[in-house]
Design a protein around this motif. Structure first.
Motif, PDB file in Angstrom:
ATOM      1  N   VAL A   1     107.296  -1.409 117.543  1.00  0.00           N
ATOM      2  CA  VAL A   1     108.079  -0.422 118.273  1.00  0.00           C
ATOM      3  C   VAL A   1     107.954   0.938 117.600  1.00  0.00           C
ATOM      4  O   VAL A   1     108.026   1.020 116.363  1.00  0.00           O
ATOM      5  N   TRP A   2     107.786   1.962 118.399  1.00  0.00           N
ATOM      6  CA  TRP A   2     107.667   3.333 117.906  1.00  0.00           C
ATOM      7  C   TRP A   2     108.799   4.207 118.440  1.00  0.00           C
ATOM      8  O   TRP A   2     109.239   4.034 119.580  1.00  0.00           O
ATOM      9  N   GLY A   3     109.219   5.148 117.601  1.00  0.00           N
ATOM     10  CA  GLY A   3     110.144   6.164 118.053  1.00  0.00           C
ATOM     11  C   GLY A   3     109.410   7.250 118.821  1.00  0.00           C
ATOM     12  O   GLY A   3     108.178   7.238 118.917  1.00  0.00           O
ATOM     13  N   GLN A   4     110.175   8.186 119.342  1.00  0.00           N
ATOM     14  CA  GLN A   4     109.590   9.238 120.166  1.00  0.00           C
ATOM     15  C   GLN A   4     108.974  10.355 119.334  1.00  0.00           C
ATOM     16  O   GLN A   4     108.227  11.182 119.865  1.00  0.00           O
ATOM     17  N   GLY A   5     109.277  10.371 118.065  1.00  0.00           N
ATOM     18  CA  GLY A   5     108.735  11.395 117.171  1.00  0.00           C
ATOM     19  C   GLY A   5     109.707  12.541 116.958  1.00  0.00           C
ATOM     20  O   GLY A   5     110.405  12.965 117.884  1.00  0.00           O
ATOM     21  N   THR A   6     109.743  13.030 115.740  1.00  0.00           N
ATOM     22  CA  THR A   6     110.573  14.190 115.420  1.00  0.00           C
ATOM     23  C   THR A   6     109.717  15.180 114.622  1.00  0.00           C
ATOM     24  O   THR A   6     109.025  14.792 113.683  1.00  0.00           O
TER      25      THR A   6
ATOM     26  N   LEU B   1     114.151  17.668 103.522  1.00  0.00           N
ATOM     27  CA  LEU B   1     114.698  17.195 104.798  1.00  0.00           C
ATOM     28  C   LEU B   1     114.892  15.692 104.693  1.00  0.00           C
ATOM     29  O   LEU B   1     114.195  15.018 103.920  1.00  0.00           O
ATOM     30  N   ARG B   2     115.811  15.187 105.501  1.00  0.00           N
ATOM     31  CA  ARG B   2     116.036  13.744 105.557  1.00  0.00           C
ATOM     32  C   ARG B   2     115.911  13.290 107.002  1.00  0.00           C
ATOM     33  O   ARG B   2     116.617  13.794 107.878  1.00  0.00           O
ATOM     34  N   LEU B   3     115.024  12.340 107.226  1.00  0.00           N
ATOM     35  CA  LEU B   3     114.847  11.762 108.549  1.00  0.00           C
ATOM     36  C   LEU B   3     115.584  10.432 108.615  1.00  0.00           C
ATOM     37  O   LEU B   3     115.601   9.683 107.641  1.00  0.00           O
ATOM     38  N   SER B   4     116.163  10.164 109.773  1.00  0.00           N
ATOM     39  CA  SER B   4     116.853   8.900 109.993  1.00  0.00           C
ATOM     40  C   SER B   4     116.368   8.267 111.286  1.00  0.00           C
ATOM     41  O   SER B   4     115.997   8.972 112.229  1.00  0.00           O
ATOM     42  N   CYS B   5     116.382   6.951 111.309  1.00  0.00           N
ATOM     43  CA  CYS B   5     115.954   6.208 112.495  1.00  0.00           C
ATOM     44  C   CYS B   5     116.844   4.982 112.638  1.00  0.00           C
ATOM     45  O   CYS B   5     117.084   4.274 111.661  1.00  0.00           O
ATOM     46  N   VAL B   6     117.306   4.751 113.853  1.00  0.00           N
ATOM     47  CA  VAL B   6     118.124   3.567 114.111  1.00  0.00           C
ATOM     48  C   VAL B   6     117.516   2.807 115.283  1.00  0.00           C
ATOM     49  O   VAL B   6     117.094   3.406 116.278  1.00  0.00           O
ATOM     50  N   ALA B   7     117.464   1.494 115.138  1.00  0.00           N
ATOM     51  CA  ALA B   7     116.935   0.635 116.184  1.00  0.00           C
ATOM     52  C   ALA B   7     118.069  -0.007 116.956  1.00  0.00           C
ATOM     53  O   ALA B   7     119.044  -0.477 116.362  1.00  0.00           O
ATOM     54  N   SER B   8     117.920  -0.032 118.270  1.00  0.00           N
ATOM     55  CA  SER B   8     118.917  -0.690 119.118  1.00  0.00           C
ATOM     56  C   SER B   8     118.245  -1.766 119.951  1.00  0.00           C
ATOM     57  O   SER B   8     117.038  -1.743 120.162  1.00  0.00           O
ATOM     58  N   GLY B   9     119.061  -2.707 120.432  1.00  0.00           N
ATOM     59  CA  GLY B   9     118.516  -3.820 121.194  1.00  0.00           C
ATOM     60  C   GLY B   9     118.738  -5.118 120.437  1.00  0.00           C
ATOM     61  O   GLY B   9     119.301  -5.131 119.345  1.00  0.00           O
ATOM     62  N   THR B  10     118.266  -6.187 121.009  1.00  0.00           N
ATOM     63  CA  THR B  10     118.431  -7.506 120.397  1.00  0.00           C
ATOM     64  C   THR B  10     117.292  -7.755 119.420  1.00  0.00           C
ATOM     65  O   THR B  10     116.148  -7.950 119.821  1.00  0.00           O
TER      66      THR B  10
ATOM     67  N   VAL C   1     115.544   5.536 117.766  1.00  0.00           N
ATOM     68  CA  VAL C   1     115.965   6.933 117.921  1.00  0.00           C
ATOM     69  C   VAL C   1     115.926   7.593 116.556  1.00  0.00           C
ATOM     70  O   VAL C   1     116.557   7.122 115.605  1.00  0.00           O
ATOM     71  N   GLU C   2     115.170   8.676 116.483  1.00  0.00           N
ATOM     72  CA  GLU C   2     115.004   9.405 115.232  1.00  0.00           C
ATOM     73  C   GLU C   2     115.839  10.670 115.242  1.00  0.00           C
ATOM     74  O   GLU C   2     116.126  11.235 116.303  1.00  0.00           O
ATOM     75  N   SER C   3     116.173  11.134 114.050  1.00  0.00           N
ATOM     76  CA  SER C   3     116.883  12.401 113.912  1.00  0.00           C
ATOM     77  C   SER C   3     116.548  13.005 112.561  1.00  0.00           C
ATOM     78  O   SER C   3     116.051  12.306 111.664  1.00  0.00           O
ATOM     79  N   GLY C   4     116.826  14.291 112.423  1.00  0.00           N
ATOM     80  CA  GLY C   4     116.700  14.936 111.128  1.00  0.00           C
ATOM     81  C   GLY C   4     115.512  15.852 110.949  1.00  0.00           C
ATOM     82  O   GLY C   4     115.398  16.509 109.920  1.00  0.00           O
ATOM     83  N   GLY C   5     114.617  15.918 111.905  1.00  0.00           N
ATOM     84  CA  GLY C   5     113.490  16.830 111.767  1.00  0.00           C
ATOM     85  C   GLY C   5     113.938  18.284 111.862  1.00  0.00           C
ATOM     86  O   GLY C   5     115.080  18.574 112.196  1.00  0.00           O
ATOM     87  N   GLY C   6     113.029  19.191 111.558  1.00  0.00           N
ATOM     88  CA  GLY C   6     113.353  20.605 111.650  1.00  0.00           C
ATOM     89  C   GLY C   6     112.369  21.452 110.887  1.00  0.00           C
ATOM     90  O   GLY C   6     111.261  21.006 110.571  1.00  0.00           O
ATOM     91  N   SER C   7     112.793  22.665 110.592  1.00  0.00           N
ATOM     92  CA  SER C   7     111.950  23.621 109.880  1.00  0.00           C
ATOM     93  C   SER C   7     112.516  23.877 108.492  1.00  0.00           C
ATOM     94  O   SER C   7     113.737  23.951 108.316  1.00  0.00           O
TER      95      SER C   7
END
Length: 119
Positions: A108-113, A18-27, A5-11
């Motif tokens: 594994v890829w995120g959905q994109g921001t 800008l600062r982008l963050s990504c966190v991985a979940s699961g085993t 899950v990514e966050s931090g994108g924008g204009s």
């Protein structure tokens, strides 16, 4: 199943940050690498920055000295600090992990921001 899950994108205006963050979940048993890619409209996806399991960091020439990647294997996160942004940095940014998980070795890829740099 590992998910990102990514966050931090924008204009932002040229020269901004800008600062982008990504966190991985699961085993996740091991992380072999993590990083960020981007894809601009009409162009192929390209590597922006990555961190290998030994801590080696790699940057695209176009972002060296402007972007900083940081990661924490302990909490499965990878961030991208983007400074001095210019119009050519406009793209969809994707988080990427190479992991050994309960499903085996996985890319594994995120959905994109989206990141938009405009005046």
């Amino acid at each position: 199943q590992v998910q990102l899950v990514e966050s931090g994108g924008g204009s932002v205006q040229p020269g901004g940050s800008l600062r982008l963050s990504c966190v991985a979940s699961g085993t996740i048993y091991s992380i072999y690498g993590m990083g960020w890619y981007r894809q601009a409209l009409g162009k192929q996806r390209e590597l922006v920055a990555s961190i290998q399991s030994g801590g080696f960091k790699n940057y695209a020439d176009s972002v060296k000295d402007r972007f900083i990647i940081s990661g924490d294997n302990g909490i499965n996160t990878v961030d991208l600090q983007m400074n001095s942004l210019n119009l050519e940095d406009t793209a969809i940014y994707y988080c990427h992990f190479l992991v050994q998980s309960s499903d085996g070795y996985r890319q594994v890829w995120g959905q994109g921001t989206p990141v938009t740099v405009s005046s």
